[in-house]
Design a protein around this motif. Structure first.
Motif, PDB file in Angstrom:
ATOM      1  N   ASP A 184      13.964   4.779  30.458  1.00 43.09           N
ATOM      2  CA  ASP A 184      15.041   5.416  31.217  1.00 43.09           C
ATOM      3  C   ASP A 184      16.419   4.932  30.768  1.00 43.09           C
ATOM      4  O   ASP A 184      16.554   3.943  30.056  1.00 43.09           O
ATOM      5  CB  ASP A 184      14.857   5.186  32.726  1.00 43.09           C
ATOM      6  N   ILE A 185      17.417   5.668  31.207  1.00 41.16           N
ATOM      7  CA  ILE A 185      18.803   5.248  30.987  1.00 41.16           C
ATOM      8  C   ILE A 185      19.095   4.235  32.084  1.00 41.16           C
ATOM      9  O   ILE A 185      18.969   4.552  33.269  1.00 41.16           O
ATOM     10  CB  ILE A 185      19.752   6.456  31.095  1.00 41.16           C
ATOM     11  N   LEU A 198      21.053   0.164  33.276  1.00 40.65           N
ATOM     12  CA  LEU A 198      22.197  -0.735  33.066  1.00 40.65           C
ATOM     13  C   LEU A 198      21.875  -1.892  32.133  1.00 40.65           C
ATOM     14  O   LEU A 198      22.776  -2.615  31.728  1.00 40.65           O
ATOM     15  CB  LEU A 198      22.698  -1.263  34.418  1.00 40.65           C
ATOM     16  N   LYS A 230      27.638   2.142  32.485  1.00 37.91           N
ATOM     17  CA  LYS A 230      27.466   3.099  33.580  1.00 37.91           C
ATOM     18  C   LYS A 230      28.026   4.456  33.170  1.00 37.91           C
ATOM     19  O   LYS A 230      29.150   4.557  32.672  1.00 37.91           O
ATOM     20  CB  LYS A 230      28.187   2.587  34.820  1.00 37.91           C
ATOM     21  N   GLY A 231      27.200   5.486  33.339  1.00 35.24           N
ATOM     22  CA  GLY A 231      27.616   6.834  32.958  1.00 35.24           C
ATOM     23  C   GLY A 231      27.160   7.831  33.994  1.00 35.24           C
ATOM     24  O   GLY A 231      26.780   7.453  35.109  1.00 35.24           O
ATOM     25  N   VAL A 232      27.172   9.103  33.624  1.00 36.27           N
ATOM     26  CA  VAL A 232      26.789  10.138  34.585  1.00 36.27           C
ATOM     27  C   VAL A 232      25.340  10.591  34.415  1.00 36.27           C
ATOM     28  O   VAL A 232      24.796  11.244  35.297  1.00 36.27           O
ATOM     29  CB  VAL A 232      27.730  11.367  34.500  1.00 36.27           C
ATOM     30  N   LEU A 233      24.716  10.264  33.287  1.00 30.79           N
ATOM     31  CA  LEU A 233      23.311  10.645  33.086  1.00 30.79           C
ATOM     32  C   LEU A 233      22.413   9.472  33.463  1.00 30.79           C
ATOM     33  O   LEU A 233      22.611   8.354  32.985  1.00 30.79           O
ATOM     34  CB  LEU A 233      23.042  10.999  31.627  1.00 30.79           C
ATOM     35  N   TRP A 234      21.410   9.762  34.277  1.00 30.70           N
ATOM     36  CA  TRP A 234      20.432   8.749  34.656  1.00 30.70           C
ATOM     37  C   TRP A 234      19.052   9.381  34.611  1.00 30.70           C
ATOM     38  O   TRP A 234      18.913  10.583  34.700  1.00 30.70           O
ATOM     39  CB  TRP A 234      20.694   8.245  36.084  1.00 30.70           C
ATOM     40  N   GLY A 235      18.037   8.543  34.507  1.00 37.41           N
ATOM     41  CA  GLY A 235      16.667   9.050  34.532  1.00 37.41           C
ATOM     42  C   GLY A 235      15.988   8.869  33.196  1.00 37.41           C
ATOM     43  O   GLY A 235      16.464   8.135  32.320  1.00 37.41           O
ATOM     44  N   ASN A 236      14.845   9.529  33.043  1.00 38.04           N
ATOM     45  CA  ASN A 236      14.063   9.434  31.819  1.00 38.04           C
ATOM     46  C   ASN A 236      14.855  10.042  30.657  1.00 38.04           C
ATOM     47  O   ASN A 236      15.160  11.233  30.646  1.00 38.04           O
ATOM     48  CB  ASN A 236      12.739  10.185  32.013  1.00 38.04           C
ATOM     49  N   GLN A 256      14.011  13.320  28.823  1.00 39.51           N
ATOM     50  CA  GLN A 256      14.111  14.612  29.498  1.00 39.51           C
ATOM     51  C   GLN A 256      15.445  15.298  29.250  1.00 39.51           C
ATOM     52  O   GLN A 256      15.679  16.395  29.741  1.00 39.51           O
ATOM     53  CB  GLN A 256      13.857  14.427  31.002  1.00 39.51           C
ATOM     54  N   PHE A 257      16.335  14.631  28.498  1.00 35.27           N
ATOM     55  CA  PHE A 257      17.631  15.223  28.191  1.00 35.27           C
ATOM     56  C   PHE A 257      17.690  15.679  26.737  1.00 35.27           C
ATOM     57  O   PHE A 257      17.004  15.125  25.876  1.00 35.27           O
ATOM     58  CB  PHE A 257      18.755  14.227  28.464  1.00 35.27           C
ATOM     59  N   PHE A 289      27.032  11.874  26.591  1.00 38.16           N
ATOM     60  CA  PHE A 289      27.224  11.160  27.858  1.00 38.16           C
ATOM     61  C   PHE A 289      26.602   9.769  27.953  1.00 38.16           C
ATOM     62  O   PHE A 289      26.774   9.102  28.971  1.00 38.16           O
ATOM     63  CB  PHE A 289      26.695  12.019  29.011  1.00 38.16           C
ATOM     64  N   LEU A 340      32.510   3.725  37.751  1.00 37.88           N
ATOM     65  CA  LEU A 340      32.386   4.601  36.580  1.00 37.88           C
ATOM     66  C   LEU A 340      33.769   4.958  36.062  1.00 37.88           C
ATOM     67  O   LEU A 340      34.610   5.443  36.809  1.00 37.88           O
ATOM     68  CB  LEU A 340      31.651   5.871  37.006  1.00 37.88           C
ATOM     69  N   TYR A 372      27.717  12.836  42.821  1.00 42.50           N
ATOM     70  CA  TYR A 372      28.901  13.175  42.010  1.00 42.50           C
ATOM     71  C   TYR A 372      28.598  14.386  41.161  1.00 42.50           C
ATOM     72  O   TYR A 372      27.429  14.793  41.006  1.00 42.50           O
ATOM     73  CB  TYR A 372      29.339  11.998  41.129  1.00 42.50           C
ATOM     74  N   ILE A 385      27.329  18.152  34.773  1.00 38.53           N
ATOM     75  CA  ILE A 385      26.369  17.107  35.151  1.00 38.53           C
ATOM     76  C   ILE A 385      26.504  16.905  36.654  1.00 38.53           C
ATOM     77  O   ILE A 385      27.621  16.868  37.178  1.00 38.53           O
ATOM     78  CB  ILE A 385      26.692  15.754  34.461  1.00 38.53           C
ATOM     79  N   THR A 436      19.181  13.790  38.422  1.00 31.80           N
ATOM     80  CA  THR A 436      20.323  14.134  37.566  1.00 31.80           C
ATOM     81  C   THR A 436      20.055  15.492  36.932  1.00 31.80           C
ATOM     82  O   THR A 436      18.943  15.741  36.449  1.00 31.80           O
ATOM     83  CB  THR A 436      20.500  13.104  36.435  1.00 31.80           C
ATOM     84  N   ALA A 478      18.846  20.457  31.420  1.00 29.12           N
ATOM     85  CA  ALA A 478      17.905  19.335  31.498  1.00 29.12           C
ATOM     86  C   ALA A 478      18.034  18.687  32.858  1.00 29.12           C
ATOM     87  O   ALA A 478      19.081  18.761  33.499  1.00 29.12           O
ATOM     88  CB  ALA A 478      18.218  18.314  30.399  1.00 29.12           C
ATOM     89  N   SER A 479      16.977  18.091  33.310  1.00 30.03           N
ATOM     90  CA  SER A 479      17.049  17.353  34.568  1.00 30.03           C
ATOM     91  C   SER A 479      16.067  16.196  34.521  1.00 30.03           C
ATOM     92  O   SER A 479      15.090  16.214  33.772  1.00 30.03           O
ATOM     93  CB  SER A 479      16.740  18.260  35.747  1.00 30.03           C
ATOM     94  N   SER A 480      16.363  15.188  35.318  1.00 31.56           N
ATOM     95  CA  SER A 480      15.481  14.030  35.364  1.00 31.56           C
ATOM     96  C   SER A 480      15.555  13.397  36.739  1.00 31.56           C
ATOM     97  O   SER A 480      16.573  13.456  37.417  1.00 31.56           O
ATOM     98  CB  SER A 480      15.907  13.007  34.304  1.00 31.56           C
ATOM     99  N   GLN A 524      14.395   9.889  39.095  1.00 34.98           N
ATOM    100  CA  GLN A 524      13.900   8.517  39.064  1.00 34.98           C
ATOM    101  C   GLN A 524      13.995   7.921  40.461  1.00 34.98           C
ATOM    102  O   GLN A 524      14.747   8.409  41.307  1.00 34.98           O
ATOM    103  CB  GLN A 524      14.665   7.679  38.063  1.00 34.98           C
TER     104      GLN A 524
END
Lengths: 417, 196
Positions: free
Chosen positions: A227-228, A230, A235-241, A244-245, A253, B42, B78, B96, B132, B141-143, B145
């Motif tokens: 995953d994305i 820390l 710190k950014g705007v995309l999080w998760g696996n 999947q992006f 990003f 951020l 956000y 996003i 996200t 795309a989406s994810s 967690q």
């Protein structure tokens, strides 16, 4: 009850105060306008004569009793067994006097400092610049400090001997983990980036292991975690696996811990061919999907490019699991694909892997290693960081290389053989 | 975040005192909706940190001052809508956004039963599903967690009758994995749907 609450509160406060809130290692920076600005580059013919084993006559608090000096491109590196320590120096020469400026670092801690060395004309400088030099007595004198301030502690390194014939005649791959080091090593650059790959040779590596993921639109890129997070990113705007992006969203990003962008596999391999002298690349496949066809295509393309550029470079696709092996055997002519298998030796033969890579906890396994070497394959061991085990695997084992987070330590024990 | 969570648990435990008088037990349904502001360091000026926050909660109200329950909801954390220029790829408008769905155990307490019986202090902890969504360069795309998280809230409830009450809630959420927080102000409606 009140006593219990009080004890609990104290416990929580202790927990609060005991956590690591981040470490910053201030890496000393060489001043380009300093003494080196007035010198010429160190002649290539002088470099091999400087390489070898040196006795530490002064400065043992940082360098121990003995060190290894080794050139990699334009960097002179010093390796010591003390705290997996190393130094990386830029050099210059003028009137047969050699100047070196750089920093030292203990890899097992955050201790670092500036280092300045000099070879005077009478203590080796004249020998190194002589037309038909064959080497000789060389003494490096200088000073080192702690932190970013110039130091005044004395250091004297006296040439003891060149590398042994065994070291010169037997290729041994020192493979740096995650392209050169982990984020937890506080190297000033992030793991699995072009920047750490550039620095890896200074740490003693002549090969690297990098982690390969696959974006949702099928672009292989270099990243370790699922995953994305820390640990690896700012710190950014995309999080998760991260898989999947799409690659464009990741590029736009995601910023890595020290400000770098995530490199694609093509960018990383291209950079290695163009900008480094690394000789071995281990691609550790980390995708949850089948990335072998696309990674194979890229590897074969890059090997061709390396061949055209006359690079002594091997790129192997790691097979860490049965799933990856099964994916490999579905590819046409899979036995011609350069692979490194982490499974048992039957799987190595099934995949016709060039290399076998068992976990270090399984021991030196010398009979199996020799058996595979007789078949024309090689064997690497991973991932060893303990100094005693590094030494024993190098002296007692028959492996062709070693994957480590401390390449400087492996370099020390290898080059002092 | 875990540190603060532990600290709040200790404070909650230490403030629990039994109530002497008997009263009826009830199960309350609480619904809230309002505004939220995402608290983050951020460094991206174009990010919209304002959003909607909704809460759905079932609370067990026993004869004691401490009440427990379960909470879920929907939080817009956000969103970002900007034109991105990628070297070698070109320009594209990228969108996003992130929202979360919490699943929390809630501990609520009337801390000043004599002076201010309408005021409840809440502490919740559990997991939050962070989602996200990204859209740009011609693809979506989406994810999702899971992260650990907690929240602390102050709720003021004014009873309308035996069954209904309305009020407001000021709440802070913390999301451990992304090291961000969220502040919300909600209008709250409660309904005692079961008494025994």
């Amino acid at each position: 009850m009140k006593k219990f609450t009080l004890i609990l509160c104290v416990g929580v406060l202790m927990l609060l105060s005991s956590c690591d809130n981040g470490v910053e290692v201030l890496q000393p920076i060489v001043d380009p306008s300093g003494v080196l600005a007035t010198t010429d580059p160190v002649p290539n013919k002088s470099k091999p004569w400087m390489e070898g084993i040196y006795t530490v006559e002064s400065g043992s608090s940082v360098f121990g009793k003995q060190v290894v000096l080794k050139w990699s491109n334009d960097n002179l590196s010093i390796f010591t067994s003390k705290n997996a320590g190393y130094a990386v120096l830029k050099g210059g020469e003028i009137d047969s006097v050699f100047y070196f400026e750089g920093y030292w670092r203990f890899r097992t801690s955050t201790e670092t400092g500036v280092l300045s060395l000099q070879i005077s004309k009478s203590e080796g400088g004249a020998i190194l610049t002589a037309k038909d030099s064959t080497g000789g007595e060389i003494v490096l004198r200088g000073s080192f400090g702690n932190g970013t301030q110039p130091g005044n502690a004395e250091v004297i390194l006296r040439f003891l001997r060149p590398f042994s014939d065994f070291v010169k005649q037997n290729k041994f791959y020192i493979l740096a983990h995650r392209g050169g080091g982990r984020n937890s090593d506080y190297l000033g650059v992030s793991e699995n980036t072009l920047q750490i790959i550039k620095q890896s040779e200074g740490y003693g590596a002549n090969g690297i292991e990098i982690d390969v993921k696959l974006s949702s639109d099928g672009v292989p890129f270099i990243y370790h975690d699922d995953d994305i997070n820390l640990r690896t990113t700012q710190k950014g705007v995309l999080w998760g696996n991260i898989e999947q992006f799409t690659w464009n969203l990741i590029s736009a990003f995601v910023t890595l811990k020290n400000g770098e962008k995530i490199p694609s596999l093509i960018e990383a391999l291209d950079y290695i061919i163009e900008e480094t002298s690394l000789e071995f690349i281990w691609l550790d496949l980390k995708s949850s999907r089948n990335e072998i066809p696309i990674v194979t295509e890229i590897v074969l393309e890059m090997l061709k490019k390396g061949y055209v550029k006359k690079r002594d470079l091997q790129i192997v696709i790691g097979l860490p699991s049965e799933d990856k092996l099964n994916n490999l055997v579905k590819v046409k002519d899979f036995t011609t694909i350069p692979t490194l298998c982490e499974l048992d030796i039957n799987s190595v033969r099934k995949a016709n892997s060039k290399y076998w890579a068992p976990r270090w906890t399984l021991g030196t396994q010398t009979p199996i290693v020799l058996e595979l070497q007789n078949e024309g394959r090689g064997a690497f061991v991973w991932t060893i960081d303990d100094p005693a085990f590094i030494e024993s695997f190098i002296t007692e084992g028959k492996f062709n290389g070693m994957l480590t987070n401390y390449p400087s330590l492996v370099a020390y024990y290898h080059y002092t053989r | 975040m875990l540190k603060l969570l532990l600290f709040l648990v200790v404070i909650s435990i230490s403030t629990i005192t039994p109530q002497s008088k008997d009263s009826l037990y009830s199960l309350n349904l609480e619904v809230g909706a309002g505004y939220s502001y995402h608290l983050t360091d951020l460094n991206m000026p174009d990010v919209n940190l304002h959003g909607f926050n909704g809460t759905l909660r079932i609370m067990w109200q026993p004869e004691h001052l401490l009440r427990i329950g379960l909470e879920t909801g929907y939080h817009q954390l956000y969103s970002l809508d900007k034109v991105i220029n990628l070297t070698g790829i070109g320009r594209s408008e990228a969108e996003i956004s992130m929202f979360s769905i919490p699943v929390l155990a809630v501990f609520s307490m009337v801390v000043f039963p004599q002076m201010l019986p309408e005021l409840e202090i809440k502490f919740s902890s559990g997991v939050m599903f962070l989602n996200t969504r990204g859209n740009g360069f011609g693809s979506k795309a989406s994810s999702s967690q899971i992260t650990l998280g907690f929240s602390g809230a102050a709720t003021y409830l004014r009873p309308l009758n035996e069954h209904f009450a309305v009020g407001a809630e000021l709440k802070y959420y913390n999301f451990a994995k992304i090291d961000d927080g969220n502040l919300s102000l909600q209008f709250i409606f409660t309904y005692k749907f079961m008494r025994y």
